[in-house]
Design an enzyme around this catalytic site. Structure first.
Site, PDB file in Angstrom:
ATOM      1  N   GLY A   1      -6.285  -7.530   1.481  1.00  0.00           N
ATOM      2  CA  GLY A   1      -4.436  -7.667   1.914  1.00  0.00           C
ATOM      3  C   GLY A   1      -3.722  -9.392   2.314  1.00  0.00           C
TER       4      GLY A   1
ATOM      5  N   GLY B   1     -12.069  -4.351   2.479  1.00  0.00           N
ATOM      6  CA  GLY B   1     -13.772  -4.006   3.189  1.00  0.00           C
ATOM      7  C   GLY B   1     -13.815  -2.336   1.716  1.00  0.00           C
TER       8      GLY B   1
ATOM      9  N   LYS C   1     -14.686 -13.524   7.386  1.00  0.00           N
ATOM     10  CA  LYS C   1     -15.470 -12.917   7.221  1.00  0.00           C
ATOM     11  C   LYS C   1     -16.445 -13.078   6.744  1.00  0.00           C
ATOM     12  CE  LYS C   1     -12.453  -8.755   8.519  1.00  0.00           C
ATOM     13  NZ  LYS C   1     -12.185  -8.095   8.651  1.00  0.00           N
TER      14      LYS C   1
ATOM     15  N   ARG D   1       0.622  -1.035   0.251  1.00  0.00           N
ATOM     16  CA  ARG D   1       0.247   0.113  -0.231  1.00  0.00           C
ATOM     17  C   ARG D   1       0.711   1.428  -0.442  1.00  0.00           C
ATOM     18  NH1 ARG D   1      -4.339  -1.265   4.190  1.00  0.00           N
ATOM     19  NH2 ARG D   1      -6.232  -2.950   2.935  1.00  0.00           N
TER      20      ARG D   1
HETATM   21  C1  3PG Z   1      -8.212  -1.881   5.985  1.00  0.00           C
HETATM   22  O1  3PG Z   1      -7.270  -2.626   6.560  1.00  0.00           O
HETATM   23  O2  3PG Z   1      -9.213  -2.257   6.361  1.00  0.00           O
HETATM   24  C2  3PG Z   1      -8.385  -0.381   5.930  1.00  0.00           C
HETATM   25  O3  3PG Z   1      -6.938  -0.008   6.697  1.00  0.00           O
HETATM   26  C3  3PG Z   1      -9.256   0.067   6.725  1.00  0.00           C
HETATM   27  O4  3PG Z   1      -8.926   0.009   8.393  1.00  0.00           O
HETATM   28  P1  3PG Z   1      -9.890  -0.345   9.417  1.00  0.00           P
HETATM   29  O5  3PG Z   1     -10.427  -2.179   9.034  1.00  0.00           O
HETATM   30  O6  3PG Z   1      -9.133  -0.541  10.602  1.00  0.00           O
HETATM   31  O7  3PG Z   1     -11.206   0.599   9.361  1.00  0.00           O
HETATM   32 MG    MG Z   2     -10.434  -3.643   7.526  1.00  0.00          MG
END
Ligand code: 3PG
Ligand code: MG
Length: 406
Positions: free
Chosen positions: A357, A380, A204, A40
């Site tokens: 990721g 997400g 999830k 990222r």
């Molecule tokens: C992630 O990696 O999902 C994003 O950076 C957002 O982070 P968060 O899910 O902790 O809000």
């Molecule tokens: Mg997240």
């Protein structure tokens, strides 16, 4: 899905004071705290390149309060220095006098990285932009800038101050990564070449079942292949039994199982479920058909029959989107299903998108990441968009553009 935001091309950037919200949130080694995957950070380069003549200040987060990966951004700043041409400095402050002084001293061609914005409790609230624009974070920092740029696509599903507050009070633009991510996802959501296949897995389930509902009911997907826990939920919805410990876990997914039942009833033949699994028994992988699962070990991968079936559907598709692995591919012996899905996608000649990721990192490890049409930095946020939801951070940019155009 029309996004009428402004971009970096709409502004004169020379010498301007630009606040750039990035998502550099990275998996950290639990033992050493070191960044395990800096992709990222590298993905921010096109935006930072476009801002070579500006005074750039980066705002970003790492982890969440209470989690082990909730740390300072010092090493992220060092990694950013490796990938971009400007001189990068870091300050361990977000909005205090030290940060504000350092911001004022930043020269054209320099990048200042502020510390983890989630160190400020105001950033943890989610609310309307107009309300969050009144927080100390925004009222202290916004007057120091000419322009706000959002390139934190992977956090676009959060309605937090650094994402939706600044666009209420500053001229605002989408960064290059945000533009690229939205263009790729728009292509699979608006004009998917047919057949269009979505592969959804991972742990999830509450994030994935709404995506399946949306893409099937809006006709965006011809087929949905389900693996991981998502596959188990759909099999449970058809009455299949798992071993005691997995049955225990599935008890907390009653609502999702109910939704899966109605998806299967409303879209017959379009959800392709596993017919076998790789299970863990006495430390070893043992293949089991779905009829044998009640007496089998934990299902940690799709089995060979399922892998072959899924690969055939993928190879016959013209659009393939994958979000989430087929099982616990990090565990030795249970990687073959997820690997085969990624390899079939890379070989398919289809327009291919992978997100999350974990999948993106694995494609990188296999050396095939470059063979996908688009590798999303988001998990997400990508799923929210695929589920038909609005992304608050993008909506905030659109509202800012409307105000600026008036
Ligand atoms: C992630 O990696 O999902 C994003 O950076 C957002 O982070 P968060 O899910 O902790 O809000
Ligand atoms: Mg997240």
């Amino acid at each position: 899905m029309e996004f009428n935001y402004l971009t970096l091309d709409d502004f004169d950037l020379r010498d301007k004071r630009v606040l750039v919200r990035l998502d550099v949130n990275a998996p950290l080694d639990p033992a050493t705290g070191k960044i395990l995957d800096g992709s990222r950070i590298v993905a921010a380069k096109p935006t930072l390149d476009s801002l070579r003549g500006s005074r750039v200040v980066v705002l970003a987060h790492q982890g969440r309060p209470g989690k082990d990966d909730f740390t300072s951004l010092e090493q992220h700043a060092a990694a950013l220095q490796k990938s971009c041409s400007q001189h990068v400095t870091f300050i361990d402050d977000v909005m205090g006098p030290a940060a504000r002084d350092a911001i004022k001293r930043t020269q054209p061609g320099e990048i200042l990285v502020l510390d983890n914005v989630r160190f400020c409790s105001e950033e943890i609230l989610e609310d309307k932009g107009e309300k969050l624009a009144k927080t100390n974070l925004i009222s202290r920092l916004a007057p120091l800038f000419d322009l706000y740029v959002n390139d934190a696509f992977a956090t676009a599903h959060r309605a937090q101050a650094s994402l939706v507050g600044f666009p209420c009070v500053l001229p605002s633009a989408a960064g290059r990564l945000t533009e690229k991510e939205l263009a790729a996802l728009k292509k699979v959501l608006e004009r998917p070449e047919r057949p269009s296949t979505f592969v959804l897995g991972g742990a999830k389930i509450e994030d994935k079942v709404p995506v399946i509902e949306n893409i099937l009911s809006t006709g965006k997907a011809d087929h949905v292949l389900v693996g991981g826990n998502v596959g188990k939920v759909f099999l449970k919805a058809t009455g299949h039994m798992f071993n005691d410990s997995e049955e225990q876990v599935l008890k907390s997914a009653v609502e999702q199982i109910q939704k899966a039942k109605s998806i299967l009833a409303n879209h017959q033949g379009r959800v392709v479920m596993p017919t076998d699994f790789g299970t863990l028994e006495n430390g070893k992988r043992v293949e089991a058909s779905i009829a044998e699962l009640a007496r089998a070990g934990r299902c940690l991968d799709i089995g060979p029959q399922t892998t072959q079936k899924f690969s055939e559907v993928i190879r016959a598709s013209k659009t393939v989107v994958a979000g989430g692995p087929m099982g616990v591919f990090e565990q030795e012996g249970f990687e073959s299903g997820t690997r085969a899905i990624l390899e079939s996608m890379a070989d398919s000649g289809a327009f291919t998108v992978i997100g999350g990721g974990h999948l993106a990192g694995y494609a990188d490890l296999l050396g095939i990441a470059k063979r996908f049409s688009h590798v999303s930095t988001a998990g997400g946020a990508m799923l929210s968009l695929l589920a038909g939801e609005e992304l608050p951070a993008i909506e905030a940019l659109v509202s800012a553009a409307k105000r600026q155009r008036k």
